[in-house]
Design a protein around this motif. Structure first.
Motif, PDB file in Angstrom:
ATOM      1  N   ARG A 122     -10.222 -73.430  17.616  1.00  0.00           N
ATOM      2  CA  ARG A 122     -10.348 -74.256  18.501  1.00  0.00           C
ATOM      3  C   ARG A 122      -9.148 -75.009  18.871  1.00  0.00           C
ATOM      4  O   ARG A 122      -7.912 -74.988  18.201  1.00  0.00           O
ATOM      5  CB  ARG A 122     -11.167 -75.479  17.667  1.00  0.00           C
ATOM      6  N   LEU A 188     -21.082 -75.822  14.881  1.00  0.00           N
ATOM      7  CA  LEU A 188     -19.817 -75.247  13.698  1.00  0.00           C
ATOM      8  C   LEU A 188     -20.940 -75.291  12.430  1.00  0.00           C
ATOM      9  O   LEU A 188     -21.474 -76.244  12.051  1.00  0.00           O
ATOM     10  CB  LEU A 188     -18.740 -76.328  13.641  1.00  0.00           C
ATOM     11  N   ASP A 192     -16.427 -72.852   9.725  1.00  0.00           N
ATOM     12  CA  ASP A 192     -15.552 -73.125  10.910  1.00  0.00           C
ATOM     13  C   ASP A 192     -15.033 -74.726  11.017  1.00  0.00           C
ATOM     14  O   ASP A 192     -13.755 -74.539  11.434  1.00  0.00           O
ATOM     15  CB  ASP A 192     -16.866 -73.280  12.390  1.00  0.00           C
ATOM     16  N   TRP A 198     -14.487 -71.792  16.316  1.00  0.00           N
ATOM     17  CA  TRP A 198     -15.750 -71.840  16.862  1.00  0.00           C
ATOM     18  C   TRP A 198     -16.014 -70.354  17.156  1.00  0.00           C
ATOM     19  O   TRP A 198     -15.007 -69.357  17.255  1.00  0.00           O
ATOM     20  CB  TRP A 198     -15.793 -72.837  17.602  1.00  0.00           C
TER      21      TRP A 198
END
Length: 308
Positions: A122, A188, A192, A198
């Protein structure tokens, strides 16, 4: 128009800014695709383990027959050795399957690749081995441990044993992690969130059609007459993904974005960024980078992005 009125695919669209200042669009993978990929991966692992077990029994039986013995004649030693090999095979298959494939350049298992999704970091961070390991270790706690606990508790209850609140604890544990992706906009799961990753859609990567510009073909500026040429080291800083982003940037033609990217690329390759000739420079860089990537791909070398 409210967010709820948007098409579901549009709600999953995100835009991240790369360290070079480029806006990179992506689409968050749907929860159904993620679940389907996990089911496919588990089926592949189970098929591989069953095949390994059959082959192991066949090979062991052949060796014992050759030696004039059998598993029934030596039930402890031979059987325990086969069990140890099977346990090692299960461990390596389960953890190795996910880790090896997701640590690779594609960032996806076979199941994910079949459904066109992959894991990614991310924000602007790079996907690290630590993040991949963390998200995979958490999968057991999220899904498989509570599922096994639930099945064992249910079987015990059906057998007439007093499980007390165990079965409800198992249901709550399983439901908590199962429903977590439905309570955040990026879908998520706990792994995650902890790993900073993600899962995004990853359509098959291929080079886009070349820009039909005479400047890119010649590498010469129509404004200053300067001719831009780049060496392998200078072109080696980027891959297919950056090429596609650069093409979108050239097609959009936003002057401020061209200036920013021009300065970033010049800094990376050690050039002194000038002013007023940004488009010609970027078109020449695009044409040279595309030619290099296509040549490399013909020889089996594929550079997906700048991290490859």
């Amino acid at each position: 128009m409210t967010a709820s009125a948007l098409p579901h695919a549009e709600q999953r669209r995100r835009v991240i800014t790369t360290p070079e200042g480029l806006a990179l669009p992506l689409v968050i993978a749907s929860r159904g695709a993620r679940a389907g990929a996990l089911i496919l991966d588990v089926m592949i692992i189970l098929f591989a383990l069953i095949t390994f077990h059959i082959v192991l029994i066949a090979v062991a039986g052949g060796l014992l027959d050759t030696a004039g013995a059998s598993v029934s004649n030596d039930p402890t030693g031979a059987a325990e050795f086969l069990q140890i090999l099977l346990i090692i095979g299960v461990f390596l298959s389960w953890y190795g399957y996910f880790l090896v494939q997701e640590l690779g350049p594609r960032g996806a298992t076979l199941g994910k690749r079949i459904l066109g999704i992959r894991i990614a970091a991310r924000g602007q961070a790079r996907l690290t081995p630590e993040a991949v390991i963390a998200r995979n270790l958490l999968r057991d706690i999220e899904v498989f441990y509570p599922l096994v606990f639930l099945v064992v508790s249910a079987v015990s209850a059906l057998a007439g044993e007093d499980t007390g609140p165990m079965i409800w604890a198992a249901v709550g544990w399983f439901a908590l992690f199962l429903l977590l992706p439905f309570f955040n906009r990026d879908g998520l799961r706990a792994g995650d969130i902890i790993a900073g990753t993600w899962v995004v859609e990853a359509p098959r990567v291929r080079l886009a059609e070349a820009l039909s510009t005479t400047q890119a073909a010649r590498g010469t500026s129509a404004t200053s007459g300067a001719r831009y040429t780049f060496g392998p080291a200078e072109l080696g800083i980027y891959g297919i993904r950056e090429l596609q982003v650069l093409e979108r940037l050239l097609r959009d033609g936003q002057e401020q974005a061209l200036v920013t990217v021009h300065q970033t690329i010049c800094t990376k390759i050690g050039w002194e960024p000038g002013a007023g000739d940004e488009r010609a420079f970027l078109e020449a860089f695009y044409a040279a980078l595309r030619a290099k990537l296509e040549k490399d791909m013909r020889f089996g070398k594929r550079k997906a992005d700048k991290f490859s």
